[in-house]
Write an enzyme that holds these catalytic residues in place. Sequence first.
Site, PDB file in Angstrom:
ATOM      1  N   HIS A  59       0.881  -1.151   0.000  1.00 25.36           N
ATOM      2  CA  HIS A  59       0.000   0.000   0.000  1.00 25.36           C
ATOM      3  C   HIS A  59       0.932   1.219   0.000  1.00 25.36           C
ATOM      4  O   HIS A  59       2.048   1.145   0.531  1.00 25.36           O
ATOM      5  CB  HIS A  59      -0.854   0.080   1.268  1.00 25.36           C
ATOM      6  N   ASP A  62       2.399   1.831   3.361  1.00 22.88           N
ATOM      7  CA  ASP A  62       3.306   0.819   3.924  1.00 22.88           C
ATOM      8  C   ASP A  62       4.743   1.291   3.746  1.00 22.88           C
ATOM      9  O   ASP A  62       5.639   0.905   4.497  1.00 22.88           O
ATOM     10  CB  ASP A  62       3.150  -0.518   3.179  1.00 22.88           C
ATOM     11  N   MET A  93       2.625  -5.749  -7.692  1.00 22.61           N
ATOM     12  CA  MET A  93       1.323  -5.184  -7.359  1.00 22.61           C
ATOM     13  C   MET A  93       1.467  -4.057  -6.350  1.00 22.61           C
ATOM     14  O   MET A  93       2.291  -4.115  -5.431  1.00 22.61           O
ATOM     15  CB  MET A  93       0.401  -6.281  -6.818  1.00 22.61           C
ATOM     16  N   GLU A 186     -10.819  -6.378  -5.290  1.00 20.72           N
ATOM     17  CA  GLU A 186     -10.806  -7.409  -4.255  1.00 20.72           C
ATOM     18  C   GLU A 186     -12.047  -7.289  -3.384  1.00 20.72           C
ATOM     19  O   GLU A 186     -12.265  -6.259  -2.734  1.00 20.72           O
ATOM     20  CB  GLU A 186      -9.563  -7.289  -3.378  1.00 20.72           C
ATOM     21  N   LYS A 188     -14.763  -8.445  -0.330  1.00 16.19           N
ATOM     22  CA  LYS A 188     -14.840  -8.967   1.050  1.00 16.19           C
ATOM     23  C   LYS A 188     -16.247  -8.673   1.556  1.00 16.19           C
ATOM     24  O   LYS A 188     -16.772  -7.583   1.323  1.00 16.19           O
ATOM     25  CB  LYS A 188     -13.787  -8.298   1.942  1.00 16.19           C
ATOM     26  N   GLU A 222      -9.682 -13.311  -2.728  1.00 12.14           N
ATOM     27  CA  GLU A 222      -8.905 -13.742  -1.560  1.00 12.14           C
ATOM     28  C   GLU A 222      -9.591 -14.943  -0.928  1.00 12.14           C
ATOM     29  O   GLU A 222     -10.807 -14.929  -0.702  1.00 12.14           O
ATOM     30  CB  GLU A 222      -8.762 -12.637  -0.529  1.00 12.14           C
ATOM     31  N   HIS A 225     -11.673 -14.236   2.242  1.00 14.54           N
ATOM     32  CA  HIS A 225     -12.873 -13.420   2.023  1.00 14.54           C
ATOM     33  C   HIS A 225     -14.006 -14.224   1.404  1.00 14.54           C
ATOM     34  O   HIS A 225     -15.162 -14.112   1.836  1.00 14.54           O
ATOM     35  CB  HIS A 225     -12.543 -12.201   1.148  1.00 14.54           C
ATOM     36  N   ASP A 250      -5.098 -13.386  -3.836  1.00 18.56           N
ATOM     37  CA  ASP A 250      -4.614 -13.295  -2.449  1.00 18.56           C
ATOM     38  C   ASP A 250      -4.788 -14.648  -1.784  1.00 18.56           C
ATOM     39  O   ASP A 250      -5.902 -15.081  -1.508  1.00 18.56           O
ATOM     40  CB  ASP A 250      -5.407 -12.236  -1.662  1.00 18.56           C
ATOM     41  N   ASP A 260     -11.903 -12.140   9.646  1.00 17.34           N
ATOM     42  CA  ASP A 260     -10.880 -12.329   8.610  1.00 17.34           C
ATOM     43  C   ASP A 260      -9.542 -12.665   9.262  1.00 17.34           C
ATOM     44  O   ASP A 260      -8.836 -11.788   9.751  1.00 17.34           O
ATOM     45  CB  ASP A 260     -10.759 -11.026   7.813  1.00 17.34           C
ATOM     46  N   ASP A 262      -6.821 -14.207   7.892  1.00 16.69           N
ATOM     47  CA  ASP A 262      -5.597 -14.088   7.075  1.00 16.69           C
ATOM     48  C   ASP A 262      -4.525 -15.064   7.561  1.00 16.69           C
ATOM     49  O   ASP A 262      -3.357 -14.709   7.742  1.00 16.69           O
ATOM     50  CB  ASP A 262      -5.062 -12.649   7.113  1.00 16.69           C
ATOM     51  N   ASP A 292      -1.528 -12.958   1.108  1.00 17.79           N
ATOM     52  CA  ASP A 292      -2.035 -11.836   1.908  1.00 17.79           C
ATOM     53  C   ASP A 292      -2.426 -12.412   3.271  1.00 17.79           C
ATOM     54  O   ASP A 292      -3.601 -12.665   3.545  1.00 17.79           O
ATOM     55  CB  ASP A 292      -3.234 -11.188   1.228  1.00 17.79           C
TER      56      ASP A 292
HETATM   57  C1  DIG Z   1      -6.920  -7.063   2.582  1.00 20.09           C
HETATM   58  O1  DIG Z   1      -7.301  -8.373   2.224  1.00 20.09           O
HETATM   59  C2  DIG Z   1      -6.500  -6.314   1.356  1.00 20.09           C
HETATM   60  C3  DIG Z   1      -5.517  -5.233   1.697  1.00 20.09           C
HETATM   61  O2  DIG Z   1      -4.559  -5.793   2.528  1.00 20.09           O
HETATM   62  C4  DIG Z   1      -4.933  -4.911   0.355  1.00 20.09           C
HETATM   63  O3  DIG Z   1      -5.528  -3.731  -0.099  1.00 20.09           O
HETATM   64  C5  DIG Z   1      -5.316  -6.047  -0.554  1.00 20.09           C
HETATM   65  C6  DIG Z   1      -4.155  -6.441  -1.419  1.00 20.09           C
HETATM   66  O4  DIG Z   1      -3.801  -7.758  -1.276  1.00 20.09           O
HETATM   67  N1  DIG Z   1      -5.819  -7.083   0.349  1.00 20.09           N
HETATM   68 MN    MN Z   2      -6.355  -9.314   0.482  1.00 18.71          MN
HETATM   69 MN    MN Z   3      -8.170 -10.806   4.376  1.00 15.59          MN
END
Ligand code: DIG
Ligand code: MN
Ligand code: MN
Length: 390
Positions: A59, A62, A93, A186, A188, A222, A225, A250, A260, A262, A292
């Site tokens: 990001h 970051d 990315m 993406e 969610k 993802e 998600h 992801d 979530d 992760d 991710d």
């Molecule tokens: C969260 O699942 C999102 C953020 O971390 C980011 O914007 C995106 C990129 O992988 N995944």
């Molecule tokens: Mn993600």
């Molecule tokens: Mn996530």
Amino acid sequence: MPSPDPTYVPTPADKFTFGLWTVGNPGRDPFGEPTRPRLDPVDIVRRLAGLGAWGVNLHDNDLVPIDATASERDAIVSTFRAALAETGLCVPMATTNLFSDPVFRDGAFTAPDAAVRAYALQKTLHAIDLGVELGASTYVFWGGREGAEVDAAKDPIEAIKRFREAMNFLCAYVKDQRYGLRFALEAKPNEPRGDIYFPTTGAYLGFIETLDHPEMVGVNPEVAHEHMAGLNICHAVAQALDAGKLFHIDLNDQKAGRFDQDLRFGSESIKALFFLVKLLEDSGYDGPRHFDAHAYRSESPEGVWDFARGNMRTYLILKDKVRRFGEDAEIQSLLEEIHTSSGEGPPTSYSRASMESLKSRTFDRQVLAAKTLPYERLDQLVVDLLLGVR
Ligand code: DIG
Ligand code: MN
Ligand code: MN
């Protein structure tokens, strides 16, 4: 110290990538402060390169603090680019943080306050410039704050229109700048908002076709998600592949019915992720395998790199299981039996002749219903394969 396992060792050819925010996750959560020190992006680059990763994602914030001056930004980017050059890591990315700062507490591109929407768009323009400067070819949009808790306050159709306006403006910017960049949306279903707009990959696949430049826009599904939404990640990714829209992915893991998490790839849903790896490998998907995910909050700073290694190791183990699946005579024989037809199939396209021929056919339902379907045996063979007894 046991000798390092010579197998399942990742190389850049595997195209494994991590976000700076993943291995850099300090362990903060809604109920507790950080448990690990902040990592310098340059150190992250060097450690990931040492583990065999191909790239690192980010990001904007970051790497560059939100209040950095232009000269501070340039110095930070210069140092980071030197680390990329030193290690050979790439930045496939990039994305924008449109969710951390309080200004986005009620949305970014869909915020009720037009000035917030304007600021979100401006911030994304600068973040796109940064991503391109670092060599990114994919730009992800995760609308973490694009949603609602109080539906009385917001018109969901207006939210979709605002998100579309932002996407159309940014696609036009990328074309105007002649950036070689594609967008990946993406989805969610919720968290941090009570409900997030465009909750699933399928929702985004429908939305993309309403844009001015749909050819520039794909999806970034993802695992966690889609699982949060109770969906099959394989089927979501398959639809994206079928539509030519799997621009990024992801990878992580998730326990059903939870926030979530992760989790490290393969730490929970071995069979589901085996079939996801099979789909990615069989389809010839050539994009990044992006993790991710983040280490457990309880993990030590050094344990974070066990986490990083584990993601890549498990992917490679499952990839090897995919090879064994394809070479397994009994599995392949069962698949051939299941897919052997009992008779001629349906016409593949409509004509008056094909329609009349189909209408005139007779079918013996009892014969069709009597065909054996050895799914118990087939699934047990997959379980044997994944448990390493086959
Ligand atoms: C969260 O699942 C999102 C953020 O971390 C980011 O914007 C995106 C990129 O992988 N995944
Ligand atoms: Mn993600
Ligand atoms: Mn996530």
